[in-house]
Design a protein around this motif. Structure first.
Motif, mmCIF file in Angstrom:
data_model
loop_
_atom_site.group_PDB
_atom_site.id
_atom_site.type_symbol
_atom_site.label_atom_id
_atom_site.label_comp_id
_atom_site.label_asym_id
_atom_site.label_seq_id
_atom_site.Cartn_x
_atom_site.Cartn_y
_atom_site.Cartn_z
ATOM 1 N N ALA A 1 0.862 -1.191 0.000
ATOM 2 C CA ALA A 1 0.000 0.000 0.000
ATOM 3 C C ALA A 1 0.887 1.226 0.000
ATOM 4 N N TRP A 2 0.565 2.180 -0.873
ATOM 5 C CA TRP A 2 1.396 3.384 -0.959
ATOM 6 C C TRP A 2 1.132 4.332 0.196
ATOM 7 N N ASN A 3 -0.042 4.218 0.809
ATOM 8 C CA ASN A 3 -0.349 5.059 1.964
ATOM 9 C C ASN A 3 -1.341 4.311 2.850
ATOM 10 N N LEU A 4 -0.892 3.918 4.014
ATOM 11 C CA LEU A 4 -1.727 3.132 4.922
ATOM 12 C C LEU A 4 -3.061 3.809 5.234
ATOM 13 N N ARG A 5 -3.063 5.137 5.273
ATOM 14 C CA ARG A 5 -4.238 5.872 5.731
ATOM 15 C C ARG A 5 -5.223 6.205 4.611
ATOM 16 N N GLN A 6 -4.880 5.834 3.381
ATOM 17 C CA GLN A 6 -5.738 6.127 2.239
ATOM 18 C C GLN A 6 -6.484 4.869 1.807
ATOM 19 N N SER A 7 -7.792 4.938 1.765
ATOM 20 C CA SER A 7 -8.575 3.760 1.384
ATOM 21 C C SER A 7 -8.268 3.315 -0.038
ATOM 22 N N ARG A 8 -7.899 4.250 -0.901
ATOM 23 C CA ARG A 8 -7.598 3.892 -2.284
ATOM 24 C C ARG A 8 -6.332 3.057 -2.416
ATOM 25 N N SER A 9 -5.547 2.955 -1.350
ATOM 26 C CA SER A 9 -4.341 2.126 -1.384
ATOM 27 C C SER A 9 -4.647 0.644 -1.337
ATOM 28 N N TYR A 10 -5.859 0.284 -0.947
ATOM 29 C CA TYR A 10 -6.206 -1.117 -0.718
ATOM 30 C C TYR A 10 -7.087 -1.659 -1.843
ATOM 31 N N ASN A 11 -6.789 -2.868 -2.285
ATOM 32 C CA ASN A 11 -7.599 -3.500 -3.324
ATOM 33 C C ASN A 11 -8.614 -4.495 -2.787
ATOM 34 N N TYR A 12 -8.440 -4.937 -1.560
ATOM 35 C CA TYR A 12 -9.301 -5.992 -1.031
ATOM 36 C C TYR A 12 -10.079 -5.481 0.170
ATOM 37 N N TRP A 13 -11.390 -5.691 0.115
ATOM 38 C CA TRP A 13 -12.298 -5.171 1.123
ATOM 39 C C TRP A 13 -13.316 -6.212 1.537
ATOM 40 N N GLY A 14 -13.715 -6.149 2.795
ATOM 41 C CA GLY A 14 -14.833 -6.944 3.236
ATOM 42 C C GLY A 14 -16.140 -6.254 2.893
ATOM 43 N N GLN A 15 -17.247 -6.880 3.293
ATOM 44 C CA GLN A 15 -18.561 -6.349 2.957
ATOM 45 C C GLN A 15 -19.040 -5.315 3.959
ATOM 46 N N GLY A 16 -18.356 -5.206 5.104
ATOM 47 C CA GLY A 16 -18.706 -4.230 6.120
ATOM 48 C C GLY A 16 -19.601 -4.811 7.196
ATOM 49 N N THR A 17 -19.503 -4.237 8.385
ATOM 50 C CA THR A 17 -20.363 -4.630 9.491
ATOM 51 C C THR A 17 -20.819 -3.356 10.208
#
Length: 124
Positions: A102-118
């Motif tokens: 990840a280029w920036n830990l604090r940026q959501s756009r750095s991540y490609n994999y996500w859960g569905q949310g709770t």
């Protein structure tokens, strides 16, 4: 294929606690950048907590520092977010995220994999 599944959300009164879990398949959290995010109306997802691979250091947003704690199990396939002293403003859908880099830990756009949310709801 990477797959993340969150659980543990619910309703709690202000001052209470909840523990969220995120189970991974296709990667191990010990070798991944991992984080928790929650959406802000009109903005991209707000950073909550994150850490780098093989690191014991976890970064937290100022709004949750001292109240939330992120951890992993020994097998490193389950990640937790322990939330204490919850406030009504913590009410949100919480998402776990992971990636191999990840280029920036604090940026959501750095991540490609996500859960569905709770969903976490804190009443006053």
């Amino acid at each position: 294929q990477v797959h993340l599944v969150e659980s543990g959300g619910g309703w709690v009164q202000a001052g209470g606690s909840l523990r969220l879990s995120c189970v991974a398949s296709g990667l191990t959290f010990g070798n991944s950048v991992v984080g928790w995010f929650r959406p802000i109306p009109g903005k991209e997802r707000e950073f909550v907590a994150a850490s780098r691979p093989r690191s014991t250091t976890t970064f937290y947003s100022d709004s949750v520092k001292g109240r939330f704690r992120m951890s992993r199990d020994n097998a490193e396939t389950t990640m937790y977010l322990q939330m204490n002293s919850l406030k009504p403003e913590d009410t949100a859908v919480y998402y776990c995220a992971a990636d191999f880099t990840a280029w920036n830990l604090r940026q959501s756009r750095s991540y490609n994999y996500w859960g569905q949310g709770t969903q976490v709801t804190v009443s006053s």
